[in-house]
Design a protein around this motif. Structure first.
Motif, PDB file in Angstrom:
ATOM      1  N   GLY A  23      -5.058   5.066   5.175  1.00 59.14           N
ATOM      2  CA  GLY A  23      -6.029   4.214   4.491  1.00 59.14           C
ATOM      3  C   GLY A  23      -5.723   2.736   4.559  1.00 59.14           C
ATOM      4  N   ASN A 128      -4.353  14.953   2.235  1.00 56.03           N
ATOM      5  CA  ASN A 128      -4.425  14.075   1.071  1.00 56.03           C
ATOM      6  C   ASN A 128      -4.868  14.950  -0.099  1.00 56.03           C
ATOM      7  OD1 ASN A 128      -5.095  12.297  -0.924  1.00 56.03           O
ATOM      8  ND2 ASN A 128      -6.501  11.067   0.313  1.00 56.03           N
ATOM      9  N   GLY A 264       2.136   1.043   3.558  1.00 57.22           N
ATOM     10  CA  GLY A 264       0.727   0.740   3.333  1.00 57.22           C
ATOM     11  C   GLY A 264       0.473  -0.721   3.016  1.00 57.22           C
ATOM     12  N   SER A 265       0.702  -1.108   1.760  1.00 55.23           N
ATOM     13  CA  SER A 265       0.344  -2.457   1.302  1.00 55.23           C
ATOM     14  C   SER A 265       0.969  -3.550   2.172  1.00 55.23           C
ATOM     15  CB  SER A 265       0.763  -2.638  -0.158  1.00 55.23           C
ATOM     16  OG  SER A 265       0.149  -1.639  -0.944  1.00 55.23           O
TER      17      SER A 265
HETATM   18  C1  LIG Z   1      -6.559   0.101   0.384  1.00 55.44           C
HETATM   19  C2  LIG Z   1      -5.843   1.423   0.334  1.00 55.44           C
HETATM   20  C3  LIG Z   1      -6.483   2.566   0.810  1.00 55.44           C
HETATM   21  C4  LIG Z   1      -5.833   3.795   0.772  1.00 55.44           C
HETATM   22  N1  LIG Z   1      -6.461   4.902   1.273  1.00 55.44           N
HETATM   23  C5  LIG Z   1      -5.797   6.083   1.323  1.00 55.44           C
HETATM   24  C6  LIG Z   1      -6.385   7.209   1.942  1.00 55.44           C
HETATM   25  O1  LIG Z   1      -7.503   7.159   2.487  1.00 55.44           O
HETATM   26  N2  LIG Z   1      -5.675   8.378   1.937  1.00 55.44           N
HETATM   27  C7  LIG Z   1      -4.425   8.482   1.389  1.00 55.44           C
HETATM   28  O2  LIG Z   1      -3.822   9.564   1.428  1.00 55.44           O
HETATM   29  N3  LIG Z   1      -3.841   7.403   0.805  1.00 55.44           N
HETATM   30  C8  LIG Z   1      -4.491   6.226   0.768  1.00 55.44           C
HETATM   31  N4  LIG Z   1      -3.873   5.134   0.229  1.00 55.44           N
HETATM   32  C9  LIG Z   1      -2.511   5.251  -0.311  1.00 55.44           C
HETATM   33  C10 LIG Z   1      -1.462   4.813   0.732  1.00 55.44           C
HETATM   34  O3  LIG Z   1      -1.499   5.637   1.874  1.00 55.44           O
HETATM   35  C11 LIG Z   1      -0.041   4.848   0.126  1.00 55.44           C
HETATM   36  O4  LIG Z   1       0.235   6.177  -0.279  1.00 55.44           O
HETATM   37  C12 LIG Z   1       0.085   3.930  -1.078  1.00 55.44           C
HETATM   38  O5  LIG Z   1      -0.627   2.720  -0.864  1.00 55.44           O
HETATM   39  C13 LIG Z   1       1.538   3.612  -1.411  1.00 55.44           C
HETATM   40  O6  LIG Z   1       2.158   2.931  -0.353  1.00 55.44           O
HETATM   41  P1  LIG Z   1       2.300   1.322  -0.319  1.00 55.44           P
HETATM   42  O7  LIG Z   1       2.878   0.894  -1.630  1.00 55.44           O
HETATM   43  O8  LIG Z   1       3.191   1.069   0.870  1.00 55.44           O
HETATM   44  O9  LIG Z   1       0.940   0.770  -0.120  1.00 55.44           O
HETATM   45  C14 LIG Z   1      -4.518   3.890   0.239  1.00 55.44           C
HETATM   46  C15 LIG Z   1      -3.884   2.738  -0.235  1.00 55.44           C
HETATM   47  C16 LIG Z   1      -4.527   1.513  -0.189  1.00 55.44           C
HETATM   48  C17 LIG Z   1      -3.796   0.297  -0.689  1.00 55.44           C
END
Ligand SMILES: Cc1cc2nc3c(=O)[nH]c(=O)nc-3n(C[C@H](O)[C@H](O)[C@H](O)COP(=O)(O)O)c2cc1C
Length: 307
Positions: A23, A128, A264-265
């Motif tokens: 995502g 997911n 992610g972020s």
């Molecule tokens: C904008 C955005 C969209 C996301 N979309 C999904 C998604 O479609 N499916 C999913 O399993 N996780 C999704 N996530 C969660 C991320 O994959 C990840 O688990 C979460 O952001 C924690 O990691 P981070 O702190 O490195 O961002 C999304 C996160 C963000 C910020």
């Protein structure tokens, strides 16, 4: 000595342990102009569903101290369109592709994975399980339902199946074990943390759906805790995820028990951060004179070492 970053996860070989997080990197191939995709360990796609989804209305992203909240609502083109173009383009990158899949019911997961399995291109499936079911409850908060999804998908998948869990449970290690017992080949720990941000100028919630998923630096210690606890309870490998911004953060997850990480972020801030994280891991291994990244997995997790 150049340390070996190569790693095997669920029987698949990856050149390094840094994956994109679902995502946060689109379908993956569209970012080829911004980053050398071939340097990545793997691309985890945005979540794909059986039918196309428009996602939630705006505003659906808001910054908070040391992180962000999102309520994208699984916007995607649906699996039929996904296998026609993005999957083909992804295959051409040569980078292992992990396709993230969600559904509101078991048959939606199964049908989506069946469509994916009819084509080549996916090295693994990430389920997911943090999306709402038909009764608007999070799928993996209902243990029998979560196990049903994993078991049913395993029957139709031709590649390893990874269960991505929600961290919002009392004991994540029980849920990770349940995923393992249902046949999952690995777990991703963890998804985002439900959160609310309110605008004190307008007195209104900042997100259209009020609640969103929190990610970024602020969640890292909680997600490291998830990995630490699950590592003691399961034998399948873990993808550590949550707040990884630097090579040091990635190493921290691996010391807790993650075999690989997803980011992610940090890649939303700049996709180049993914490469910096890979280089950062290599630097730390060099400094410590460690030959292989495999040698650091779970090293700070005394409890499992003792068993
Ligand atoms: C904008 C955005 C969209 C996301 N979309 C999904 C998604 O479609 N499916 C999913 O399993 N996780 C999704 N996530 C969660 C991320 O994959 C990840 O688990 C979460 O952001 C924690 O990691 P981070 O702190 O490195 O961002 C999304 C996160 C963000 C910020």
């Amino acid at each position: 000595m150049t340390p070996d970053l190569g790693i095997e996860f669920a029987g698949i070989k990856f050149k390094n342990p840094v994956f994109t997080a679902s995502g946060t990197f689109g379908y993956g191939y569209e970012l080829a102009d911004l980053i050398s995709l071939e340097k990545l360990g793997a691309i985890v796609t945005k979540t794909i569903t059986l039918e196309p989804r428009l996602g939630n209305v705006q505003p659906r992203i808001v910054e908070v101290a040391s992180g962000m909240l999102n309520t994208i609502g699984l916007q995607n083109i649906g699996v039929k369109a996904f296998v026609e173009e993005p999957l083909d383009n992804l295959r051409k990158t040569g980078v292992p592709v992990i396709v993230s899949v969600a559904g509101a019911a078991v048959n939606e997961y199964v049908e989506t994975v069946k469509t994916l399995s009819a084509r080549s291109g996916a090295s693994a499936i990430e389920l997911n399980l943090s999306c709402p079911n038909l009764k608007k409850k999070i799928v993996c908060h209902d243990l029998p339902l979560m196990q049903d999804v994993v078991k049913s998908v395993k029957k139709v998948a031709k590649v390893p199946v990874i269960a991505k869990l929600s961290p919002l449970v009392a004991d994540i290690s029980e849920f990770a074990l349940a995923a393992q017992n249902a046949g999952a080949d690995g777990v991703t720990l963890a998804n985002t943390y439900p959160a609310v941000a309110i605008d004190v100028k307008t007195f209104k919630p900042k997100l259209s759906t009020v609640k969103g998923g929190m990610s970024g630096t602020c969640v890292k210690p909680m997600s490291v805790r998830c990995v630490y606890d699950a590592y003691q309870n399961i034998k399948i490998p873990i993808i550590g995820c949550g707040g990884i911004m630097t090579g040091e953060d990635a190493v921290e997850f691996m010391l807790a028990g993650a075999s690989v990480v997803s980011v992610g972020s940090a890649s939303l801030l700049s996709p180049e951060n993914l490469i910096k994280i890979i280089d950062g891991i290599e630097e730390i291994l060099k400094e410590k004179n460690i030959k292989s990244v495999r040698d650091i997995i779970g090293v700070a997790n005394a409890a499992r070492k003792a068993c």
